[in-house]
Design an enzyme around this catalytic site. Structure first.
Site, PDB file in Angstrom:
ATOM      1  CE1 TYR A 181      -3.938  -3.110   5.699  1.00 38.82           C
ATOM      2  CE2 TYR A 181      -3.642  -0.746   5.373  1.00 38.82           C
ATOM      3  CZ  TYR A 181      -3.821  -2.016   4.853  1.00 38.82           C
ATOM      4  OH  TYR A 181      -3.874  -2.186   3.484  1.00 38.82           O
ATOM      5  CG  ASN A 215     -13.418   2.507   8.546  1.00 42.63           C
ATOM      6  OD1 ASN A 215     -14.004   3.080   9.458  1.00 42.63           O
ATOM      7  ND2 ASN A 215     -13.097   1.220   8.589  1.00 42.63           N
ATOM      8  NE  ARG A 251      -9.538   9.037   8.076  1.00 49.18           N
ATOM      9  CZ  ARG A 251      -9.879   8.298   7.016  1.00 49.18           C
ATOM     10  NH1 ARG A 251     -11.023   7.611   7.036  1.00 49.18           N
ATOM     11  NH2 ARG A 251      -9.134   8.248   5.951  1.00 49.18           N
ATOM     12  CE  LYS A 290      -1.456  -4.696   3.438  1.00 43.84           C
ATOM     13  NZ  LYS A 290      -1.633  -6.035   2.893  1.00 43.84           N
ATOM     14  CE1 TYR A 311      -2.065  -3.985  -5.222  1.00 46.62           C
ATOM     15  CE2 TYR A 311      -3.637  -4.236  -3.426  1.00 46.62           C
ATOM     16  CZ  TYR A 311      -2.825  -4.791  -4.392  1.00 46.62           C
ATOM     17  OH  TYR A 311      -2.809  -6.150  -4.535  1.00 46.62           O
ATOM     18  CB  SER A 364      -0.856  -0.027   1.270  1.00 46.76           C
ATOM     19  OG  SER A 364      -1.419   1.233   1.490  1.00 46.76           O
TER      20      SER A 364
HETATM   21  P1  NAD Z   1     -10.781  -7.456   1.484  1.00 45.00           P
HETATM   22  O1  NAD Z   1     -10.947  -7.462   2.948  1.00 45.00           O
HETATM   23  O2  NAD Z   1     -11.976  -7.277   0.621  1.00 45.00           O
HETATM   24  O3  NAD Z   1     -10.004  -8.789   1.012  1.00 45.00           O
HETATM   25  C1  NAD Z   1      -9.124  -9.479   1.845  1.00 45.00           C
HETATM   26  C2  NAD Z   1      -9.564 -10.922   1.866  1.00 45.00           C
HETATM   27  O4  NAD Z   1      -8.685 -11.695   2.686  1.00 45.00           O
HETATM   28  C3  NAD Z   1     -10.966 -11.120   2.433  1.00 45.00           C
HETATM   29  O5  NAD Z   1     -11.720 -11.881   1.504  1.00 45.00           O
HETATM   30  C4  NAD Z   1     -10.762 -11.884   3.746  1.00 45.00           C
HETATM   31  O6  NAD Z   1     -11.825 -12.780   4.020  1.00 45.00           O
HETATM   32  C5  NAD Z   1      -9.455 -12.599   3.463  1.00 45.00           C
HETATM   33  N1  NAD Z   1      -8.635 -12.915   4.644  1.00 45.00           N
HETATM   34  C6  NAD Z   1      -8.273 -12.090   5.666  1.00 45.00           C
HETATM   35  N2  NAD Z   1      -7.500 -12.754   6.553  1.00 45.00           N
HETATM   36  C7  NAD Z   1      -7.360 -14.008   6.074  1.00 45.00           C
HETATM   37  C8  NAD Z   1      -6.689 -15.161   6.541  1.00 45.00           C
HETATM   38  N3  NAD Z   1      -6.012 -15.155   7.704  1.00 45.00           N
HETATM   39  N4  NAD Z   1      -6.736 -16.298   5.813  1.00 45.00           N
HETATM   40  C9  NAD Z   1      -7.445 -16.339   4.642  1.00 45.00           C
HETATM   41  N5  NAD Z   1      -8.117 -15.268   4.160  1.00 45.00           N
HETATM   42  C10 NAD Z   1      -8.075 -14.121   4.868  1.00 45.00           C
HETATM   43  O7  NAD Z   1      -9.688  -6.341   1.130  1.00 45.00           O
HETATM   44  P2  NAD Z   1      -9.234  -5.746  -0.268  1.00 45.00           P
HETATM   45  O8  NAD Z   1      -9.621  -4.312  -0.291  1.00 45.00           O
HETATM   46  O9  NAD Z   1      -9.629  -6.632  -1.365  1.00 45.00           O
HETATM   47  O10 NAD Z   1      -7.659  -5.794  -0.059  1.00 45.00           O
HETATM   48  C11 NAD Z   1      -6.872  -6.870  -0.511  1.00 45.00           C
HETATM   49  C12 NAD Z   1      -5.437  -6.649  -0.066  1.00 45.00           C
HETATM   50  O11 NAD Z   1      -4.976  -5.399  -0.580  1.00 45.00           O
HETATM   51  C13 NAD Z   1      -5.277  -6.576   1.450  1.00 45.00           C
HETATM   52  O12 NAD Z   1      -4.059  -7.182   1.807  1.00 45.00           O
HETATM   53  C14 NAD Z   1      -5.211  -5.086   1.702  1.00 45.00           C
HETATM   54  O13 NAD Z   1      -4.503  -4.789   2.882  1.00 45.00           O
HETATM   55  C15 NAD Z   1      -4.479  -4.593   0.471  1.00 45.00           C
HETATM   56  N6  NAD Z   1      -4.740  -3.190   0.176  1.00 45.00           N
HETATM   57  C16 NAD Z   1      -6.025  -2.753   0.068  1.00 45.00           C
HETATM   58  C17 NAD Z   1      -6.270  -1.414  -0.179  1.00 45.00           C
HETATM   59  C18 NAD Z   1      -7.687  -0.902  -0.246  1.00 45.00           C
HETATM   60  O14 NAD Z   1      -7.885   0.313  -0.112  1.00 45.00           O
HETATM   61  N7  NAD Z   1      -8.692  -1.716  -0.470  1.00 45.00           N
HETATM   62  C19 NAD Z   1      -5.204  -0.515  -0.346  1.00 45.00           C
HETATM   63  C20 NAD Z   1      -3.900  -1.011  -0.263  1.00 45.00           C
HETATM   64  C21 NAD Z   1      -3.687  -2.350   0.004  1.00 45.00           C
HETATM   65  N1  UDP Z   2     -12.470  11.025   3.890  1.00 47.09           N
HETATM   66  C1  UDP Z   2     -13.472  11.884   4.280  1.00 47.09           C
HETATM   67  N2  UDP Z   2     -14.620  11.362   4.802  1.00 47.09           N
HETATM   68  C2  UDP Z   2     -14.820  10.024   4.954  1.00 47.09           C
HETATM   69  C3  UDP Z   2     -13.787   9.145   4.539  1.00 47.09           C
HETATM   70  C4  UDP Z   2     -12.623   9.679   4.021  1.00 47.09           C
HETATM   71  O1  UDP Z   2     -13.329  13.111   4.166  1.00 47.09           O
HETATM   72  O2  UDP Z   2     -15.880   9.608   5.447  1.00 47.09           O
HETATM   73  C5  UDP Z   2     -11.238  11.569   3.303  1.00 47.09           C
HETATM   74  C6  UDP Z   2      -9.963  11.218   4.045  1.00 47.09           C
HETATM   75  O3  UDP Z   2      -9.717  12.177   5.058  1.00 47.09           O
HETATM   76  C7  UDP Z   2      -8.918  11.250   2.917  1.00 47.09           C
HETATM   77  C8  UDP Z   2      -9.708  10.762   1.697  1.00 47.09           C
HETATM   78  O4  UDP Z   2     -11.083  10.984   2.007  1.00 47.09           O
HETATM   79  O5  UDP Z   2      -8.496  12.568   2.670  1.00 47.09           O
HETATM   80  C9  UDP Z   2      -9.493   9.273   1.387  1.00 47.09           C
HETATM   81  O6  UDP Z   2      -9.735   8.525   2.570  1.00 47.09           O
HETATM   82  P1  UDP Z   2      -9.876   6.941   2.541  1.00 47.09           P
HETATM   83  O7  UDP Z   2     -10.173   6.510   3.944  1.00 47.09           O
HETATM   84  O8  UDP Z   2     -10.832   6.527   1.484  1.00 47.09           O
HETATM   85  O9  UDP Z   2      -8.440   6.437   2.083  1.00 47.09           O
HETATM   86  P2  UDP Z   2      -6.971   6.664   2.715  1.00 47.09           P
HETATM   87  O10 UDP Z   2      -6.244   7.522   1.727  1.00 47.09           O
HETATM   88  O11 UDP Z   2      -7.131   7.297   4.052  1.00 47.09           O
HETATM   89  O12 UDP Z   2      -6.418   5.289   2.776  1.00 47.09           O
END
Ligand code: NAD
Ligand code: UDP
Length: 336
Positions: A149, A198, A292, A153, A177, A124
């Protein structure tokens, strides 16, 4: 040969499964469904007309991992499984470190035992902390994370790097990402958050569908054009394609590679509200609330490295991201 997708029932994982199957890969999913519904995998099958195999299980469970690697002919792992709620991680650090770090250590140990040494890891932009440069290149030093969290990462990146340095048979791709939003353009798959979201986009779509009253904008006094926070939003289908591109690279033997997956463009919170309104015709009521804790002002990528080395770049624009997020929400107001 098959690709093991851990966390493949989740938001990014399920969209990646669609693009992997469309690209002709065989796909095996391992997910404990702690934050997902198995229905997402039915939708993957429906949208692709192809099958994938699902193991319900935990990456902390060595037995199920051994079973998967013994039964399936796996060449590479795309590792999405993990807990991802920033706020929850502050309250439950032990659970987050255990699930994300112990889980990944168990996974890579079992991979090593079965001589599968190709992994793509979901990292991330949070690892940059308050970034030392904007736009952020992969050369930007990692920073201080503001929550457990983020540290999982950052630490896992280091762990996978050390493993690759110790044994150069490993190929490790760390994908950082930026802010994934959007949904499959069919409206059949999308993000399915538990409880009150969130993140910004699912919050907005829930306001639009009438589940939530109004958006709170967290701070309008940042040093940005309109005072609200700026982020690099990326369509989940583009992100999914980035994994398919990274797999081709992995197959050629990469050693260790790090890529930003973003669009290279920053949008403020107000930009997102206005673009959502333009894309959908729905007015989003909002109020300005205090900043926040842990938020930074500006975070967007320089995505040139992924373009040059992976031949990948984001194709979807912000209006399409808003359209597809809304399309999913309105046709599935209660999620899957
Ligand atoms: P998500 O929660 O939808 O997907 C994660 C999946 O992992 C879920 O289906 C959950 O059931 C499964 N999981 C969690 N712990 C597990 C375990 N111990 N064993 C087996 N399965 C397990 O999240 P997402 O948004 O699809 O994110 C996927 C990955 O990308 C995550 O590692 C997340 O941290 C990373 N990521 C997400 C974002 C975002 O904003 N969505 C940004 C950066 C990185
Ligand atoms: N944000 C907001 N209201 C919300 C959720 C998020 O104003 O209810 C803002 C947050 O402060 C940030 C942007 O939207 O500037 C993206 O937040 P998000 O939580 O989606 O992703 P982040 O970049 O924090 O991982």
């Amino acid at each position: 040969m098959a690709i093991l997708v851990t966390g493949g029932a989740g938001f990014i994982g399920s969209h990646t499964c669609v693009q992997l199957l469309n690209a002709g890969y065989e796909v095996i999913v391992l997910d404990n469904l702690s934050n997902a519904s198995e229905k997402s995998l039915d939708r993957v099958r429906e949208l692709t007309g192809k099958n994938l195999k699902f193991y319900k299980g935990d990456i902390l469970d060595r037995d199920i991992l051994n079973k998967v690697f013994e039964t399936e002919d796996i060449s590479s792992v795309i590792h999405f499984a993990g807990l991802k709620s920033v706020g929850e991680s502050v309250k439950k650090p032990l659970e987050y470190y255990d699930n994300n770090i112990t889980g990944t250590l168990t996974l890579v140990d079992v991979m090593r035992q079965h001589n599968v040494k190709n992994i793509i890891f979901s990292s991330s932009a949070t690892v940059y902390g308050d970034p030392a440069e904007i736009p952020i290149t992969e050369k930007c030093p990692k920073g201080q994370c503001t929550n457990p969290y983020g540290w999982t990462k950052s630490m896992l990146e280091q762990i996978l790097t050390d493993i690759q340095h110790a044994d150069n048979e490993w190929n490790v791709v760390l994908l950082r990402y930026f802010n994934p939003i959007g949904a499959h353009p069919s409206g059949r798959m999308g993000e399915n958050p538990n409880g009150i979201p969130n993140n910004l986009m699912p919050y907005i779509t829930q306001v639009a569908v009438g589940k939530l009253k109004e958006l709170s904008i967290f701070g309008d006094d940042y040093d940005t054009t309109d005072g609200t926070g700026v982020r690099d939003y990326i369509h989940v289908m583009d992100l999914a394609d980035g994994h398919v591109k990274a797999l081709s690279k992995l197959a050629k033997g990469t050693g260790l590679s790090i890529y930003n997956l973003g669009t290279g463009t920053g949008y403020s919170v107000l930009d997102i509200v206005h673009n959502f309104e333009r894309a959908t015709g729905i007015k989003i009521p909002y109020k300005v609330a205090p900043r926040r804790a842990g938020d930074i002002a500006v975070c967007y990528s320089n995505a040139d490295k992924a373009k040059k080395e992976l031949g990948w770049e984001a194709n979807y624009g912000i209006l399409e991201m808003c359209r597809d997020s809304w399309n999913w929400q309105k046709s599935n107001p209660e999620g899957y």
